[in-house]
Design a protein around this motif. Structure first.
Motif, PDB file in Angstrom:
ATOM      1  N   GLY A  10     -14.196  14.755 -58.714  1.00 57.89           N
ATOM      2  CA  GLY A  10     -14.222  15.658 -59.856  1.00 57.89           C
ATOM      3  C   GLY A  10     -13.097  15.460 -60.840  1.00 57.89           C
ATOM      4  N   ILE A  11     -12.736  16.530 -61.506  1.00 59.13           N
ATOM      5  CA  ILE A  11     -11.779  16.501 -62.603  1.00 59.13           C
ATOM      6  C   ILE A  11     -10.461  17.159 -62.190  1.00 59.13           C
ATOM      7  N   PRO A  12      -9.335  16.510 -62.434  1.00 60.82           N
ATOM      8  CA  PRO A  12      -8.048  17.139 -62.104  1.00 60.82           C
ATOM      9  C   PRO A  12      -7.830  18.402 -62.945  1.00 60.82           C
ATOM     10  N   VAL A  13      -7.258  19.399 -62.346  1.00 60.63           N
ATOM     11  CA  VAL A  13      -6.969  20.640 -63.068  1.00 60.63           C
ATOM     12  C   VAL A  13      -5.985  20.392 -64.208  1.00 60.63           C
ATOM     13  N   THR A  14      -5.165  19.361 -64.086  1.00 57.63           N
ATOM     14  CA  THR A  14      -4.216  19.033 -65.160  1.00 57.63           C
ATOM     15  C   THR A  14      -4.927  18.634 -66.448  1.00 57.63           C
ATOM     16  N   GLU A  15      -6.219  18.310 -66.365  1.00 53.53           N
ATOM     17  CA  GLU A  15      -6.989  17.954 -67.558  1.00 53.53           C
ATOM     18  C   GLU A  15      -7.526  19.175 -68.286  1.00 53.53           C
ATOM     19  N   PHE A  16      -7.275  20.365 -67.751  1.00 50.36           N
ATOM     20  CA  PHE A  16      -7.798  21.593 -68.352  1.00 50.36           C
ATOM     21  C   PHE A  16      -6.837  22.155 -69.383  1.00 50.36           C
ATOM     22  N   ALA A  68     -14.710  19.705 -58.315  1.00 47.10           N
ATOM     23  CA  ALA A  68     -15.893  18.853 -58.372  1.00 47.10           C
ATOM     24  C   ALA A  68     -17.154  19.689 -58.229  1.00 47.10           C
ATOM     25  N   PHE A  69     -18.166  19.318 -59.006  1.00 51.43           N
ATOM     26  CA  PHE A  69     -19.511  19.881 -58.886  1.00 51.43           C
ATOM     27  C   PHE A  69     -20.438  18.726 -58.515  1.00 51.43           C
ATOM     28  N   TYR A  70     -21.329  18.979 -57.539  1.00 54.30           N
ATOM     29  CA  TYR A  70     -22.135  17.892 -57.006  1.00 54.30           C
ATOM     30  C   TYR A  70     -23.573  17.997 -57.499  1.00 54.30           C
ATOM     31  N   GLN A 118     -18.755  15.612 -67.644  1.00 53.03           N
ATOM     32  CA  GLN A 118     -19.125  14.314 -67.091  1.00 53.03           C
ATOM     33  C   GLN A 118     -18.197  13.906 -65.952  1.00 53.03           C
ATOM     34  N   ILE A 119     -16.901  14.180 -66.115  1.00 54.35           N
ATOM     35  CA  ILE A 119     -15.935  13.844 -65.076  1.00 54.35           C
ATOM     36  C   ILE A 119     -16.091  14.764 -63.863  1.00 54.35           C
ATOM     37  N   ALA A 120     -16.352  16.039 -64.128  1.00 51.14           N
ATOM     38  CA  ALA A 120     -16.427  17.033 -63.049  1.00 51.14           C
ATOM     39  C   ALA A 120     -17.681  16.878 -62.204  1.00 51.14           C
ATOM     40  N   LEU A 121     -18.773  16.351 -62.796  1.00 55.50           N
ATOM     41  CA  LEU A 121     -20.049  16.264 -62.084  1.00 55.50           C
ATOM     42  C   LEU A 121     -20.109  14.959 -61.290  1.00 55.50           C
ATOM     43  N   VAL A 122     -20.302  15.078 -59.988  1.00 58.49           N
ATOM     44  CA  VAL A 122     -20.235  13.949 -59.068  1.00 58.49           C
ATOM     45  C   VAL A 122     -21.618  13.699 -58.471  1.00 58.49           C
ATOM     46  N   LYS A 123     -22.001  12.448 -58.371  1.00 53.58           N
ATOM     47  CA  LYS A 123     -23.348  12.102 -57.906  1.00 53.58           C
ATOM     48  C   LYS A 123     -23.447  12.000 -56.389  1.00 53.58           C
ATOM     49  N   HIS A 124     -22.328  11.769 -55.710  1.00 53.16           N
ATOM     50  CA  HIS A 124     -22.349  11.642 -54.253  1.00 53.16           C
ATOM     51  C   HIS A 124     -21.854  12.933 -53.616  1.00 53.16           C
ATOM     52  N   ASN A 142     -23.498  23.122 -55.023  1.00 52.76           N
ATOM     53  CA  ASN A 142     -22.466  22.533 -54.176  1.00 52.76           C
ATOM     54  C   ASN A 142     -21.257  22.154 -55.020  1.00 52.76           C
ATOM     55  N   TRP A 143     -20.094  22.584 -54.594  1.00 53.10           N
ATOM     56  CA  TRP A 143     -18.878  22.311 -55.364  1.00 53.10           C
ATOM     57  C   TRP A 143     -17.669  22.428 -54.446  1.00 53.10           C
ATOM     58  N   ARG A 144     -16.555  21.930 -54.935  1.00 53.67           N
ATOM     59  CA  ARG A 144     -15.352  21.866 -54.095  1.00 53.67           C
ATOM     60  C   ARG A 144     -14.097  21.935 -54.953  1.00 53.67           C
ATOM     61  N   LEU A 145     -13.130  22.730 -54.476  1.00 48.04           N
ATOM     62  CA  LEU A 145     -11.779  22.763 -55.030  1.00 48.04           C
ATOM     63  C   LEU A 145     -10.868  22.140 -53.986  1.00 48.04           C
ATOM     64  N   GLU A 146     -10.148  21.062 -54.383  1.00 47.86           N
ATOM     65  CA  GLU A 146      -9.403  20.305 -53.385  1.00 47.86           C
ATOM     66  C   GLU A 146      -8.056  19.839 -53.916  1.00 47.86           C
TER      67      GLU A 146
END
Length: 340
Positions: free
Chosen positions: A242-248, A291-293, A218-224, A306-310
């Motif tokens: 998205g979701i911080p990697v520290t949450e993994f 983040a996954f869009y 839910q945190i990783a999936l982004v609507k915009h 569509n996704w991004r590592l940032e």
């Protein structure tokens, strides 16, 4: 341009000897110079850039060579520009503007900055998108190789790549790069991205998404969905999607490492190392978010296109719809400005 294996080996032998004669050894590290290199081993692309530069006529230099800090009236600092589909200069590689030997040098530089295990896939991308490498690609050389900072920039449809001699300070890959693929030529992939040479990267990321628990998803999936070229750095205080990697968990972090490995895999080792060093300088993967869009999910199959590592100065934006566009911007600090 097709060369037989024998022709290519003979070319590399000749190029290697010529690079040394022309001072190309200045580009080789002491470790490389000390090693016993087989005669047929290809020289570093940086040495080939110097060979190419030295072979250019005054008329050619006037068309494709620029000062290190050259400002384009529309595009700004030209050597730092990145785009999905452009030509940095007017003359394409496989044209009468270049001699056959010069064309071979450019082809060798291109192959030298791509990992050998990716040559076939990158060539396929170029065949599908541009009629084969060289047919619609152009180059520019900034600075004077061997006499200060210098860089060759290679452009075309779905391509911005660079070959620098660690001249572009603070950045990986010599500056922002771009890669993509439209395997069908129809502008739109199917849900499985059949034939897309880069889709394996998205499959790796989506495999990680499936390994997340419900709350994490839910945190990783982004609507915009941000604009694909919006890859400027946000810095350590930036708000990342998205979701911080520290949450993994530890296992999930190991899978993020595998995603990162897949992302840098197409490129030569020195560029991989430089990208990882820049990432480490800004806190490593623990400073990043993934983040996954939700928009533009081809086929509505929940395999996110569509996704991004940032992170603070690390952006790898993968746009998979309607076909793959990937924007990469990495530095060791977030003060480096984007020119996209």
């Amino acid at each position: 341009m097709t060369r037989s294996p024998l022709d290519r080996r003979e070319f590399f032998q000749k190029a290697g000897h010529s690079a040394l004669a022309l001072g190309g050894a200045a580009y080789l590290s002491p470790l490389t110079l000390a090693a016993e290199t087989p005669p047929a081993s290809p020289p570093l692309p940086e040495s080939l850039v110097k060979l190419l530069f030295d072979s250019l006529t005054p008329g050619q230099r006037e068309r494709i060579c620029f000062a290190w800090d050259h400002q384009h009236p529309e595009w700004g600092l030209l050597r730092t520009r990145v785009s999905a589909n452009w030509n940095i200069t007017d003359e394409v590689v496989d044209s009468k503007f270049y001699t056959p030997d010069q064309q071979e040098l450019v082809h060798a530089i291109y192959r030298g900055i791509i990992a050998p295990e990716w040559h076939e896939r990158y060539d396929q991308q170029q065949d599908d998108d541009a009629g084969g490498f060289g047919a619609n690609n152009s180059i520019a050389i900034f600075g004077t190789p061997g006499e200060g900072p210098s860089e060759l920039v290679l452009t075309g449809r779905h391509m911005t790549l660079r070959c620098d001699v660690n001249s572009a300070e603070h950045v990986a890959f010599g500056g922002p790069i771009f890669y993509g693929h439209d395997p069908t030529g129809t502008q739109e992939d199917d849900a499985n991205h059949e034939g897309s040479v880069f889709w394996s990267q998205a499959l790796e990321a989506n495999s990680l998404y499936q390994a997340l628990d419900g709350k994490q998803q839910q945190i990783a999936l982004v609507k915009h969905l941000p604009g694909e070229s919006q890859v400027a750095f946000r810095g350590a205080k930036g708000q990342f999607d998205g979701i911080p990697v520290t949450e993994f968990s530890a296992d999930q972090k190991a899978r993020v490492q595998e995603v990162l490995r897949k992302l840098i895999e197409p490129f030569r080792q020195r560029d991989r190392d430089e990208a990882l060093a820049c990432l480490t300088a800004q806190g490593g993967l623990d400073a990043c978010s993934l983040a996954f869009y939700q928009p533009e999910d081809i086929g509505n199959d929940k395999v996110w296109d569509n996704w991004r590592l940032e992170g603070p100065s690390f952006v790898w934006h993968f746009r998979g719809a309607p076909h793959v566009h990937t924007w990469v911007n990495i530095a060791d600090n977030p003060s480096v400005e984007l020119n996209a």
